[in-house]
Every structure is written in C-alpha cells, then in structure tokens.
Design a protein around this motif. Structure first.
Motif, mmCIF file in Angstrom:
data_model
loop_
_atom_site.group_PDB
_atom_site.id
_atom_site.type_symbol
_atom_site.label_atom_id
_atom_site.label_comp_id
_atom_site.label_asym_id
_atom_site.label_seq_id
_atom_site.Cartn_x
_atom_site.Cartn_y
_atom_site.Cartn_z
ATOM 1 N N SER A 1 30.838 37.445 49.765
ATOM 2 C CA SER A 1 31.707 36.846 48.751
ATOM 3 C C SER A 1 33.110 37.394 48.947
ATOM 4 O O SER A 1 33.300 38.435 49.589
ATOM 5 C CB SER A 1 31.210 37.175 47.335
ATOM 6 N N PRO A 2 34.128 36.717 48.425
ATOM 7 C CA PRO A 2 35.491 37.239 48.569
ATOM 8 C C PRO A 2 35.637 38.660 48.040
ATOM 9 O O PRO A 2 36.434 39.444 48.530
ATOM 10 C CB PRO A 2 36.329 36.239 47.760
ATOM 11 N N GLN A 3 34.843 39.014 46.996
ATOM 12 C CA GLN A 3 34.971 40.346 46.419
ATOM 13 C C GLN A 3 34.487 41.438 47.378
ATOM 14 O O GLN A 3 34.832 42.601 47.238
ATOM 15 C CB GLN A 3 34.150 40.435 45.111
ATOM 16 N N ALA A 4 33.679 41.045 48.378
ATOM 17 C CA ALA A 4 33.140 42.030 49.302
ATOM 18 C C ALA A 4 34.241 42.691 50.127
ATOM 19 O O ALA A 4 34.051 43.764 50.699
ATOM 20 C CB ALA A 4 32.124 41.394 50.236
ATOM 21 N N GLU A 5 35.421 42.050 50.221
ATOM 22 C CA GLU A 5 36.517 42.621 50.973
ATOM 23 C C GLU A 5 37.211 43.756 50.223
ATOM 24 O O GLU A 5 37.898 44.558 50.800
ATOM 25 C CB GLU A 5 37.547 41.526 51.272
ATOM 26 N N SER A 6 37.048 43.783 48.891
ATOM 27 C CA SER A 6 37.773 44.770 48.093
ATOM 28 C C SER A 6 36.924 46.006 47.856
ATOM 29 O O SER A 6 35.745 46.033 48.142
ATOM 30 C CB SER A 6 38.174 44.153 46.771
ATOM 31 N N ARG B 1 30.690 38.771 61.586
ATOM 32 C CA ARG B 1 30.056 38.900 60.271
ATOM 33 C C ARG B 1 31.055 38.467 59.192
ATOM 34 O O ARG B 1 32.204 38.913 59.175
ATOM 35 C CB ARG B 1 29.625 40.338 60.029
ATOM 36 N N TYR B 2 30.609 37.616 58.290
ATOM 37 C CA TYR B 2 31.471 37.141 57.205
ATOM 38 C C TYR B 2 30.971 37.740 55.894
ATOM 39 O O TYR B 2 29.760 37.821 55.666
ATOM 40 C CB TYR B 2 31.427 35.612 57.126
ATOM 41 N N PRO B 3 31.884 38.213 55.027
ATOM 42 C CA PRO B 3 31.442 38.829 53.774
ATOM 43 C C PRO B 3 30.685 37.839 52.884
ATOM 44 O O PRO B 3 30.931 36.637 52.924
ATOM 45 C CB PRO B 3 32.757 39.288 53.126
#
Length: 505
Positions: free
Chosen positions: A500-505, A496-498
């Motif tokens: 958006s990059p912000q989804a990791e934070s 599974r890939y987030p």
C-alpha cells in the motif's frame, strides 16, 4: 643426427589434407632431418598422418605412436572423457620430452595444419615453452574442400565462419544463420544435428558436402542428398560464397520483416542477420537501409519514412513474383514500426497467399533502459506521443491512465520538427500524478555515434532537448536514482512493490 650437447628441437609438421603430393617442401625437409617421428592414432594402430608421410620415413627413424585411449566420450576413467584425454596428452608430452632432453629432433605429424583443430596443439602447449619449436603450416581440409568443390569459399567482404559440428544444435543454427559463408567440421556422428541446424537456418539448398578431400574414397555432392549413416569423421559441410551464386527460381517468394535494433550491426540478432543476407531485395526507409551492408546481387529499394502502406504492398508484390524480400525496420518491427503495415497489407485478398514472417529486434526502450540501468525492472507501459495516426485526446487519456496506475512509461516518438509541443503537454499531465523529482531517462541515438543518455527530474524535463531520435523513460513512484562510486548515476525500479502507499512511510 642427434645433438647430445643440447636439447632437441620440436617440430609440428602440417601434412595437408591427405594427398601426399600436397605436403609442403618444408614438411618433407623436416621429416627427413628428424630423429623421432611421432603421430597420433586410434587403438587399431592405423594412423592417417603416418600414411600420408609414409614414403618419407626411414628405417632408422624412431617412431612414437601416440595412441588415443578413447575415440568417443564414453569412458570409465574417473575424470571422464576430459580426464582421460588430459592424462593421455600429459603422458604423450612426457614421452616426447624424453627424446628432446636426449638431444633428439622430434617431428610430430599432423593432418591438415598443426594448429587448426589438430592434436599437435596439445603437445605444443605442453612443450613449446621448454624447447626450441617450429610449426610447419599445412593445407587445411577447408581449403581442400573448396578446391574439390571448385567454388569460392568467400569473396569480397563476405565473412567465413568455421564451426565444429560438436556444438549444440541451437548454437550451430544461430551461427549459420548469421554468417555469409561457413564450413562445419567434425561430422560423422554429429551429421544429423548439423543437417538440422543448416535446414533450420534456411540454408540447406546451398549446402555442399565433401568427404575425405584429396584422399582415397573422396566424395562430394549436395548435403541434402547425403545419408547420415554414410558420413565419416573426415568430412565437412560447406556453405560457399553467395556472390554470383545461381539465382533461385521460385513461384512464390516471401516477406520477412526485420528490425535492425536501435543502431548498427552490434544490435542485430543472428536470425535477422541471416534473413538480411539471404534476401534478394531489401525494402525500407532509407535511413534504416543504410545500416545494412551492401551485398553483390542484392537489390535495395529505399523510400521516405511516411509511405509505410505503399512500401508494404511493394514488398508483397515482389514476393508474389518469387523474390525473397526483407522489409527493414528500426528497433523491433512490431513496436511502432513496419510489421503492422506489412501484416495489414498482407491481409488483403491479393496477398493472402504470400508467406510473411516477423523477426524480433531490440527495441529502443530496452536499449535505453540498459544504458541507464534497469528502469523497466517492474511493470511498465509503452506509448507513442505521435498524434499523426491517433488524436492527442487519446494519447492524453492513456497517459493519465498509465500515470494513475503508477506504471513506468516508455514514450516513443516524443517530438519532431513538426511536433514540438507534445513533450511539454505530456510532462505537465504526468506532473499531476508524479513528483517533480521522478527520474526521467533521455536516451538519444542509443548505440549510435551520437549516443547520449541522461537522467533528469520530471520537473526539469526540457522539450527543446527532445527530438525523434530520443526515447523517454519516465519512472514510477518507486524508481530510484543512485550515484555509484565512479560518479555515474544509475536508475532502477525495484521488482517488489509495496502493498500500500503507506508501506513507503
């Protein structure tokens, strides 16, 4: 003859393939000494085992006919075929146990050898741990078939595989393709499936047929000529020894490009094993040819690693002369390997009529990834760092694009004696897009004697530790390294890939 003071003795008596004269002396002795003679039969009551031993039976023998409840898998038993047979074997064993408890000696007759696809083994498993038991080996139908054909089954280091014809067609095909010599038993209604499997494995021309070996009605011949409706259960298909087999004369041969995987025989597919065994000639880089077992009568043509085009044309020329040629490559032949060179040469007018096949192999990236965990679990790109056939500028541009797309990277041909700077350049370029903590798998000689698989940080990647036998797998931003309870580190990339990059934070 009975011994009322102790339990009786159980014998599994091998009778051989059918001719009574092929019974062993010991088999005859045991039957003569037995109180009870047991044998299996179908519902019609006729027993092949009894007919073989008939002249050794006495009027005072107690005979136990163990009649099968079904002869096919069609049954109305609530447990199905398996349930019906399990119940039958349990009841049959109980009948024999009653004689043994009464002190009688019981001889269970078995065609061929008692412990080779024989019904006796079901009695053995239920009784041998409770009563004194002896098994009398017998000549198998396999040996009888070879004798009747008058051809060696296996010679030297050849491998003989014995298969039941009841296996699924795909399984039969794979096993027939990967072995040197084979016997397929239990034909009858399975014959059409067995014939297709033999043909699909490319071995129909060499397949022989033996029916009722050593018995009345014996028949032998080429399997391809046999009518399916005429095949009884007591028949076998034989793929005999290839050593000293008559040469096949062809107007036009073929080229098969095969991959040996990253190392030795454990990494070969059954299809590749079959192609290597069937080839008249092996052509390839000497290092890869050395992974293939030497076979009598097979010619080997080794060469340097930098003459791919010449090697391809040489193989095609051999095929034009009627030879069956296997071009041997490492890993998968279509991944930075020989398939492209062969197909490019085969596209020339001089070779357009030569049949060419490419068989897949296990490539280095998959082998190294499996050893490390699952770093290729999500999208990834495969690149070669060799600038021998393409400019470094092209390599760098592709590295930037793949890194910017946050793809896991599998990097082939990272370095050699003459190419020592590419790994450092690639590392520095990737660090423009990836964290220094990005995990990198260094897989060297995976599957070989010098195998080494390590996980390092991208920032710590040392070019001096990388050579042509090493493959690099560079993780994406999502790739994780976890230390397991046993202290081993594994690396994996989530599927599974987030969003958006912000989804990791």
């Amino acid at each position: 003859m009975s011994n009322v003071n102790a339990t009786g003795r159980l014998y599994g008596v091998g009778l051989g393939p059918g001719d009574p004269s092929l019974m062993t002396v010991r088999a005859v002795e045991v039957i003569a000494e037995a109180d009870v003679v047991a044998y299996h039969s179908a519902r019609h009551g006729r027993s092949i085992a009894r007919s073989i031993a008939a002249k050794h039976l006495r009027a005072d023998h107690i005979e136990e006919a163990l009649v099968y409840p079904v002869t096919t898998e069609t049954t109305d038993h609530p447990g199905g075929y398996r349930g019906a047979m399990e119940e039958f074997y349990t009841e049959a064993a109980a009948r024999l146990a009653a004689h043994l408890d009464a002190g009688r000696t019981v001889a269970v007759l078995a065609e061929g050898d008692p412990l080779f696809y024989g019904s006796y083994m079901h009695m053995h498993k239920r009784l041998a741990d409770r009563y004194p038991t002896e098994v009398i080996p017998g000549v198998t139908s396999v040996s009888a078939a070879a004798a009747r054909l008058g051809t060696p089954l296996a010679e030297g280091e050849e491998v003989l595989t014995i298969l039941p014809g009841t296996l699924p067609e795909e399984e039969l095909t794979a096993r027939l393709a990967s072995t040197d010599c084979a016997v397929v038993m239990k034909l009858g209604r399975t014959f059409p499936t067995v014939r297709r499997a033999i043909e699909r494995s490319g071995r129909l021309d060499e397949a022989r047929y033996v029916e009722r070996a050593t018995m009345a009605g014996e028949r032998t011949g080429h399997l391809a000529d046999v009518e399916p409706e005429s095949v009884p259960y007591f028949s076998v298909a034989v793929l005999p020894s290839r050593v000293d087999a008559p040469a096949v004369v062809r107007e036009l041969g073929e080229v098969v490009v095969v991959g040996t995987g990253p190392a030795g025989p454990l990494w070969l597919t059954p299809e590749t094993r079959g192609a290597l065994a069937a080839a008249d000639d092996l052509v390839g880089y000497t290092t890869y040819l050395d992974r293939v077992p030497v076979r009598p009568g097979q010619l080997r043509h080794g060469s340097d690693n930098k003459v791919e085009a010449e090697r391809a044309e040489f193989a095609l020329d051999l095929a034009r002369r009627g030879r069956r040629v296997a071009v041997v490559s490492g890993g998968d032949p279509g991944v930075f390997a020989m398939a492209t060179a062969v197909l490019e040469a085969a596209s020339q007018d001089a070779y357009k009529d030569v049949p060419v096949r490419v068989l897949p192999g296990l490539t280095a990236a998959n082998a190294a990834a499996a050893r490390a965990g699952a770093p290729l679990g999500h999208d990834y790109a495969t690149l070669s760092l060799s600038d021998r056939l393409k400019p470094w500028e092209v390599i760098a541009e592709r590295l930037r694009a793949a890194a910017a797309a946050d793809l896991v990277l599998a990097l082939y041909n990272p370095g050699s004696r003459s190419r020592t700077w590419q790994v450092g350049k690639a590392r520095d370029l990737l660090l423009e897009h990836r964290s220094a903590d990005t995990p990198v798998v260094l897989g060297r000689d995976v599957g070989g004697a010098q195998e080494s698989v390590r996980i390092v940080r991208l920032g710590d990647l040392d070019p001096a530790e990388v050579d042509m036998r090493t493959i690099l797998i560079v993780g994406s931003s999502q790739t994780r390294v976890v230390r397991r309870g046993d202290g081993e580190e594994i690396v994996w990339t989530p599927r599974r890939y987030p969003e958006s990059p912000q989804a990791e934070s």
